[in-house]
Write a protein that holds these residues in place. Structure first.
Motif, PDB file in Angstrom:
ATOM      1  N   ALA A  15       0.848  -1.186   0.000  1.00  0.00           N
ATOM      2  CA  ALA A  15       0.000   0.000   0.000  1.00  0.00           C
ATOM      3  C   ALA A  15       0.888   1.243   0.000  1.00  0.00           C
ATOM      4  CB  ALA A  15      -0.900  -0.010   1.241  1.00  0.00           C
ATOM      5  N   PRO A  16       0.312   2.397  -0.390  1.00  0.00           N
ATOM      6  CA  PRO A  16       1.096   3.633  -0.343  1.00  0.00           C
ATOM      7  C   PRO A  16       1.582   3.900   1.086  1.00  0.00           C
ATOM      8  CG  PRO A  16      -0.919   3.963  -1.593  1.00  0.00           C
ATOM      9  CD  PRO A  16      -1.024   2.614  -0.958  1.00  0.00           C
ATOM     10  N   ASP A  17       2.803   4.420   1.192  1.00  0.00           N
ATOM     11  CA  ASP A  17       3.325   4.785   2.514  1.00  0.00           C
ATOM     12  C   ASP A  17       2.424   5.835   3.139  1.00  0.00           C
ATOM     13  OD1 ASP A  17       5.680   3.279   2.757  1.00  0.00           O
ATOM     14  OD2 ASP A  17       6.676   4.573   1.297  1.00  0.00           O
ATOM     15  N   PRO A  18       2.134   5.702   4.438  1.00  0.00           N
ATOM     16  CA  PRO A  18       1.393   6.766   5.109  1.00  0.00           C
ATOM     17  C   PRO A  18       2.195   8.066   5.023  1.00  0.00           C
ATOM     18  CG  PRO A  18       1.509   4.797   6.483  1.00  0.00           C
ATOM     19  CD  PRO A  18       2.428   4.571   5.321  1.00  0.00           C
ATOM     20  N   LYS A  23       0.714   6.075  13.512  1.00  0.00           N
ATOM     21  CA  LYS A  23      -0.398   5.217  13.124  1.00  0.00           C
ATOM     22  C   LYS A  23      -1.390   5.933  12.203  1.00  0.00           C
ATOM     23  CE  LYS A  23      -1.857   2.625  16.557  1.00  0.00           C
ATOM     24  NZ  LYS A  23      -2.612   2.272  17.801  1.00  0.00           N
ATOM     25  N   HIS A  24      -1.719   5.312  11.102  1.00  0.00           N
ATOM     26  CA  HIS A  24      -2.746   5.851  10.205  1.00  0.00           C
ATOM     27  C   HIS A  24      -3.832   4.794  10.053  1.00  0.00           C
ATOM     28  CE1 HIS A  24      -0.546   9.378   8.421  1.00  0.00           C
ATOM     29  NE2 HIS A  24       0.382   8.800   9.183  1.00  0.00           N
ATOM     30  N   VAL A  25      -5.051   5.150  10.401  1.00  0.00           N
ATOM     31  CA  VAL A  25      -6.122   4.165  10.337  1.00  0.00           C
ATOM     32  C   VAL A  25      -6.802   4.252   8.975  1.00  0.00           C
ATOM     33  CG1 VAL A  25      -8.288   3.393  11.347  1.00  0.00           C
ATOM     34  CG2 VAL A  25      -6.466   4.245  12.818  1.00  0.00           C
ATOM     35  N   GLY A  26      -6.830   3.128   8.284  1.00  0.00           N
ATOM     36  CA  GLY A  26      -7.536   3.046   7.011  1.00  0.00           C
ATOM     37  C   GLY A  26      -8.869   2.336   7.227  1.00  0.00           C
ATOM     38  N   HIS A  27      -9.911   2.810   6.564  1.00  0.00           N
ATOM     39  CA  HIS A  27     -11.236   2.197   6.703  1.00  0.00           C
ATOM     40  C   HIS A  27     -11.572   1.417   5.440  1.00  0.00           C
ATOM     41  CE1 HIS A  27     -12.335   4.507  10.330  1.00  0.00           C
ATOM     42  NE2 HIS A  27     -11.490   5.382   9.824  1.00  0.00           N
ATOM     43  N   PHE A  28     -12.056   0.201   5.618  1.00  0.00           N
ATOM     44  CA  PHE A  28     -12.532  -0.573   4.480  1.00  0.00           C
ATOM     45  C   PHE A  28     -13.969  -0.167   4.187  1.00  0.00           C
ATOM     46  CE2 PHE A  28      -9.144  -3.331   6.173  1.00  0.00           C
ATOM     47  CZ  PHE A  28      -8.379  -3.445   5.027  1.00  0.00           C
ATOM     48  N   LEU A  29     -14.224   0.271   2.971  1.00  0.00           N
ATOM     49  CA  LEU A  29     -15.561   0.725   2.581  1.00  0.00           C
ATOM     50  C   LEU A  29     -16.134  -0.219   1.542  1.00  0.00           C
ATOM     51  CD1 LEU A  29     -14.881   4.539   1.976  1.00  0.00           C
ATOM     52  CD2 LEU A  29     -15.424   3.403   4.120  1.00  0.00           C
ATOM     53  N   GLU A  51      -8.155   1.302  -4.292  1.00  0.00           N
ATOM     54  CA  GLU A  51      -8.822   0.059  -4.666  1.00  0.00           C
ATOM     55  C   GLU A  51      -7.936  -1.116  -4.284  1.00  0.00           C
ATOM     56  OE1 GLU A  51      -9.527  -0.355  -8.895  1.00  0.00           O
ATOM     57  OE2 GLU A  51      -7.832   0.936  -9.367  1.00  0.00           O
ATOM     58  N   ALA A  84      -3.030  -2.176  -2.591  1.00  0.00           N
ATOM     59  CA  ALA A  84      -3.949  -1.038  -2.497  1.00  0.00           C
ATOM     60  C   ALA A  84      -3.341   0.096  -3.307  1.00  0.00           C
ATOM     61  CB  ALA A  84      -4.128  -0.611  -1.045  1.00  0.00           C
ATOM     62  N   MET A 128     -18.907   9.067   3.109  1.00  0.00           N
ATOM     63  CA  MET A 128     -17.580   9.339   3.681  1.00  0.00           C
ATOM     64  C   MET A 128     -16.641   9.989   2.672  1.00  0.00           C
ATOM     65  SD  MET A 128     -16.558   6.347   6.305  1.00  0.00           S
ATOM     66  CE  MET A 128     -15.137   7.287   6.796  1.00  0.00           C
TER      67      MET A 128
END
Lengths: 129, 157
Positions: A15-18, A23-29, A51, A84, A128
């Motif tokens: 995935a792309p680096d934060p 901590k970076h929270v990603g949400h699954f939609l 995606e 991602a 969102m």
């Protein structure tokens, strides 16, 4: 403490680096896939919609340091390579807008006064964005 | 009351992932993430580094540096693929369902590259796994924001 302590399942995701450390929270939609209309899982992290794709071969396993992960075998294992990548939200929104526009046209023909209500969509995840 | 419950349950049941980089809490496994061309009927910790010892070779195929290693008496050829700029590999872990927040994946380790191993063949740019990484370039081209300069350069008039 080893990194796998207390962990029941493992996955690998590219995935792309934060944007910053920490901590970076990603949400699954669950959003509609623009082509098929099927509910598809997307990841929303750092204000960027991404995606998810996966890749696997018929036979494979991972070594993560001193840890073995089977690609597909035991019920809880899933060693597919997940990725991602950022996606332009326009792709997700266009079919929804298109559908809303058709609805407005129909509504205006039958109930001219209700035409303004089309914007209230029931898809909470879309909001969102 | 119903409304309040619903609101919180939507947040709680939401599946999330915690992505972390450059943190002492996260192990750097760069150079230690290997894709093996076989099923190993095991999932869990084991002393991989004591037995699996990749060596670099002088061979280069399609610009890919070939490495070799042995696994269960069989010779493997592999190559290390650097992840695209701006990307990392996140090794995620999910806690047992009994613990709270079962739908949250945490970053436990990261890597800047992946080593892909073949059994019979030396690595090549036509390997399916190597080609899977083309997606990053395709996706970038497809989704990056178009600038005024891009439009000018593609204008045929």
């Amino acid at each position: 403490m080893a990194w796998w302590e207390g962990v029941d399942e493992t996955r690998i995701l590219i995935a792309p680096d934060p944007s910053t450390s920490g901590k970076h929270v990603g949400h699954f939609l669950s959003l509609r896939h623009p082509k098929t209309g099927n509910t598809t899982c997307y990841l929303y992290c750092d204000g960027v919609l991404q995606e998810l794709h996966w890749f696997k071969q018929s036979y494979g396993s991972w070594f993560f340091g001193d840890y073995v992960c089977e690609v597909l075998g035991l019920p809880h294992t899933d060693g597919r390579l997940y990725t991602a990548t950022p996606v332009d939200p326009v792709f997700i929104l266009l079919p929804i807008f298109e559908e809303a526009r058709m609805k407005v046209r129909q509504l205006k023909q039958t109930l001219p006064t209700l035409g303004n209500n089309y914007a209230a969509r029931d898809e909470k995840d879309t909001r969102m964005l | 009351m119903d409304g309040g419950d619903e609101g919180s349950s939507v947040t709680a049941s939401h599946k999330t992932v915690e992505l972390i980089r450059d943190s002492a809490a996260v192990v750097d496994l760069t150079g230690k993430v290997h894709q093996l061309p076989c099923c190993i009927k095991y999932d869990g910790p084991t002393s991989v580094s004591d037995y699996f010892k990749p060596k670099s070779t002088d061979m280069e195929v399609d610009g890919l540096k070939v490495e070799e290693a042995h696994f269960r008496g069989r010779k493997l050829h592999g190559t290390t693929i650097a992840l695209p700029e701006g990307y990392s590999g996140f090794i995620l872990g999910k806690k047992s369902p009994e613990e709270k927040n079962p739908d949250c994946w945490e970053t436990r380790a990261t890597s800047r590259n992946v080593t892909v191993w073949n059994h019979d063949d030396v690595p090549s740019k036509d390997d399916a796994f190597v080609r899977a990484f083309h997606w990053f370039a395709v996706s970038k081209t497809l989704h990056q924001t178009v600038t005024a300069e891009d439009l000018e350069s593609t204008c045929i008039d």
